[in-house]
Scaffold this active site. Structure first.
Site, PDB file in Angstrom:
ATOM      1  N   TYR A  28      42.659   6.408  67.554  1.00  0.00           N
ATOM      2  CA  TYR A  28      42.695   7.642  66.764  1.00  0.00           C
ATOM      3  C   TYR A  28      41.589   7.608  65.702  1.00  0.00           C
ATOM      4  CZ  TYR A  28      44.795  11.142  63.609  1.00  0.00           C
ATOM      5  OH  TYR A  28      45.039  12.219  62.791  1.00  0.00           O
ATOM      6  N   VAL A  51      50.303  20.074  59.265  1.00  0.00           N
ATOM      7  CA  VAL A  51      49.200  20.479  58.393  1.00  0.00           C
ATOM      8  C   VAL A  51      48.835  21.949  58.599  1.00  0.00           C
ATOM      9  CG1 VAL A  51      46.775  20.069  57.825  1.00  0.00           C
ATOM     10  CG2 VAL A  51      48.277  18.142  58.307  1.00  0.00           C
ATOM     11  N   GLY A  52      48.679  22.354  59.859  1.00  0.00           N
ATOM     12  CA  GLY A  52      48.278  23.733  60.141  1.00  0.00           C
ATOM     13  C   GLY A  52      49.280  24.741  59.597  1.00  0.00           C
ATOM     14  N   SER A 107      41.467  11.159  58.503  1.00  0.00           N
ATOM     15  CA  SER A 107      42.694  10.413  58.216  1.00  0.00           C
ATOM     16  C   SER A 107      42.311   9.144  57.461  1.00  0.00           C
ATOM     17  CB  SER A 107      43.356  10.028  59.534  1.00  0.00           C
ATOM     18  OG  SER A 107      44.299   9.001  59.334  1.00  0.00           O
ATOM     19  N   SER A 108      43.256   8.619  56.685  1.00  0.00           N
ATOM     20  CA  SER A 108      42.950   7.387  55.949  1.00  0.00           C
ATOM     21  C   SER A 108      42.796   6.183  56.891  1.00  0.00           C
ATOM     22  CB  SER A 108      44.029   7.100  54.902  1.00  0.00           C
ATOM     23  OG  SER A 108      45.290   7.004  55.507  1.00  0.00           O
ATOM     24  N   CYS A 109      43.205   6.312  58.153  1.00  0.00           N
ATOM     25  CA  CYS A 109      43.067   5.169  59.066  1.00  0.00           C
ATOM     26  C   CYS A 109      41.642   4.984  59.568  1.00  0.00           C
ATOM     27  CB  CYS A 109      44.055   5.255  60.221  1.00  0.00           C
ATOM     28  SG  CYS A 109      43.674   6.550  61.373  1.00  0.00           S
ATOM     29  N   LYS A 166      38.450  10.192  65.048  1.00  0.00           N
ATOM     30  CA  LYS A 166      38.250  10.873  63.768  1.00  0.00           C
ATOM     31  C   LYS A 166      36.878  10.536  63.160  1.00  0.00           C
ATOM     32  CE  LYS A 166      41.954  13.333  63.299  1.00  0.00           C
ATOM     33  NZ  LYS A 166      41.831  14.802  63.240  1.00  0.00           N
ATOM     34  N   LEU A 221      50.813  11.829  55.494  1.00  0.00           N
ATOM     35  CA  LEU A 221      51.365  13.146  55.142  1.00  0.00           C
ATOM     36  C   LEU A 221      52.832  13.258  55.545  1.00  0.00           C
ATOM     37  CD1 LEU A 221      48.332  15.122  56.547  1.00  0.00           C
ATOM     38  CD2 LEU A 221      48.813  14.648  54.118  1.00  0.00           C
ATOM     39  N   HIS A 245      48.059  25.460  64.181  1.00  0.00           N
ATOM     40  CA  HIS A 245      48.926  26.110  63.171  1.00  0.00           C
ATOM     41  C   HIS A 245      50.395  25.765  63.308  1.00  0.00           C
ATOM     42  CE1 HIS A 245      49.598  28.696  66.591  1.00  0.00           C
ATOM     43  NE2 HIS A 245      50.604  29.255  65.962  1.00  0.00           N
ATOM     44  N   HIS A 297      55.912   9.527  62.298  1.00  0.00           N
ATOM     45  CA  HIS A 297      55.498   8.632  61.221  1.00  0.00           C
ATOM     46  C   HIS A 297      56.735   8.143  60.477  1.00  0.00           C
ATOM     47  CE1 HIS A 297      51.602  10.748  61.857  1.00  0.00           C
ATOM     48  NE2 HIS A 297      51.135   9.542  61.626  1.00  0.00           N
ATOM     49  N   ARG A 348      52.202   2.268  51.473  1.00  0.00           N
ATOM     50  CA  ARG A 348      51.652   3.540  51.940  1.00  0.00           C
ATOM     51  C   ARG A 348      51.695   4.572  50.813  1.00  0.00           C
ATOM     52  NH1 ARG A 348      50.356   0.614  55.377  1.00  0.00           N
ATOM     53  NH2 ARG A 348      50.631   0.754  57.645  1.00  0.00           N
TER      54      ARG A 348
END
Ligand code: GFB
Length: 310
Positions: free
Chosen positions: A137, A16-17, A108-110, A141, A167, A12, A180, A210
């Site tokens: 990573y 994102v959280g 994730s998109s990766c 995922k 993001l 959190h 990032h 991106r």
């Protein structure tokens, strides 16, 4: 999710959280549980089991992860692979044990192949080699996605997996070594403006493309998916358009109000040339993002000025 349902948001304090918690509160949810890293070490299976037997959450948003930008991914492969495997395995198993009604895993998109056909459809997963800078990573995922599918297949565990694109937003990491690109450039352009530097250094060639999704849009999409999506198949979450890193740098420069020049440091990696997600599956379900890239950068810069700088 009814408004009094027991909801646990893992991670959190992250980008994102924290956005998920804001969204849930704005929707009137009044039974949201969170735990800080000091309270529960999510890498510890016994501690996670204990937490879940206390909370018995109906819904779990799995936003806890070791994350970072292109250089951090490349520099700390053991943590990006190992910690993510530990955290997600512990949480999925614990949620299953207490019969969580619905579990949302964030990928994730990766996870997609480096040279996947663009825009990237969900069925591109595992059709080609990964981008080397973030394969550690990505493998973690992919394992998380497969864990969710395996638990659904073997135990009927209701787990879904969403794949967000790159993001950004309030609560992001602005550390220049581990962040990032978007928060890194906001900080670099801000510093260059304040210190009257004549140039800003942008990593790589500026040519990679991106796609950027605001964390508040992602949180909105995730709450939507909790209510409207029930499938073992992964689902992409993005905006459907992308920019080059050079265009992003220009845009950030103009939002910050920097008038010097931009130089590209080609000794730094470019990473994947392009990773634009095909979001037609989500669009067909009836969800669309609301925050434009420029508006999102403006509000994130405002947050940076108010929060990080002060
Ligand atoms: O956002 P980023 O670090 O990660 O970098 P990825 C995106 C692009 O921006 C790369 C360039 O081509 C970078 O070389 N870039 C330019 C910069 N200037 C900078 C800078 O100052 N800082 C950073 N960080 N980049 C990530 C993965 O890949 O994508 C994660 O590492 C995750 O695992 C995330 O999956 C979605 O987009 O290349």
């Amino acid at each position: 999710m009814n408004q009094h349902a027991r909801i646990y948001v893992a991670g959190h304090r992250g980008l994102v959280g924290s956005a998920i918690c804001r969204k849930l509160r704005s929707l009137g949810h009044d039974n949201i549980s969170t735990r800080s890293r000091g309270e529960v070490d999510l890498r510890d299976q016994a501690a996670v089991n204990q937490l879940f037997s206390e909370l018995k959450p109906d819904y779990v948003f799995m936003a806890a992860a070791k994350v970072g930008g292109i250089l951090a991914n490349d520099k700390y492969p053991a943590e990006f692979l190992g910690e993510n495997l530990q955290i997600q395995t512990n949480i999925i198993e614990a949620a299953h044990r207490v019969d969580t009604k619905k579990f949302l895993f964030l990928g994730s998109s990766c996870i997609y192949p480096k040279f996947a056909e663009q825009p990237i459809r969900e069925d591109s997963l595992l059709t080609g080699a990964l981008e080397p800078t973030n394969e550690w990573y990505a493998i973690a995922k992919i394992a998380g996605i497969k864990m969710c599918q395996a638990y659904r297949k073997q135990f009927g565990f209701n787990a879904i997996s969403a794949m967000p694109t790159n993001l950004y937003g309030p609560g992001d990491n602005f550390d220049l070594h581990s962040s990032h690109v978007l928060p890194a450039l906001l900080r670099k352009f801000h510093t260059a403006k304040v210190e009257e530097q004549s140039e800003v250094v942008v990593w790589g060639s500026g040519k990679p493309r991106r796609e950027f999704l605001h964390a508040d849009d992602l949180a909105d999409a995730l709450c939507f998916l909790m209510d409207h999506y029930d499938s073992p198949e992964i689902i992409n979450v993005g905006v459907g358009s992308d920019v080059t890193i050079a265009q992003l740098a220009e845009l950030i420069g103009s939002v910050v109000g920097y008038s010097g020049s931009i130089v590209f440091d080609q000794t730094k990696p470019d990473g994947t040339p392009r990773k634009l997600l095909d979001v037609s599956k989500l669009t067909q379900l009836g969800w669309k993002p609301k925050i434009s890239l420029e508006a999102g950068i403006r509000s994130t810069y405002q947050w940076y000025l108010e929060t990080v700088k002060s």
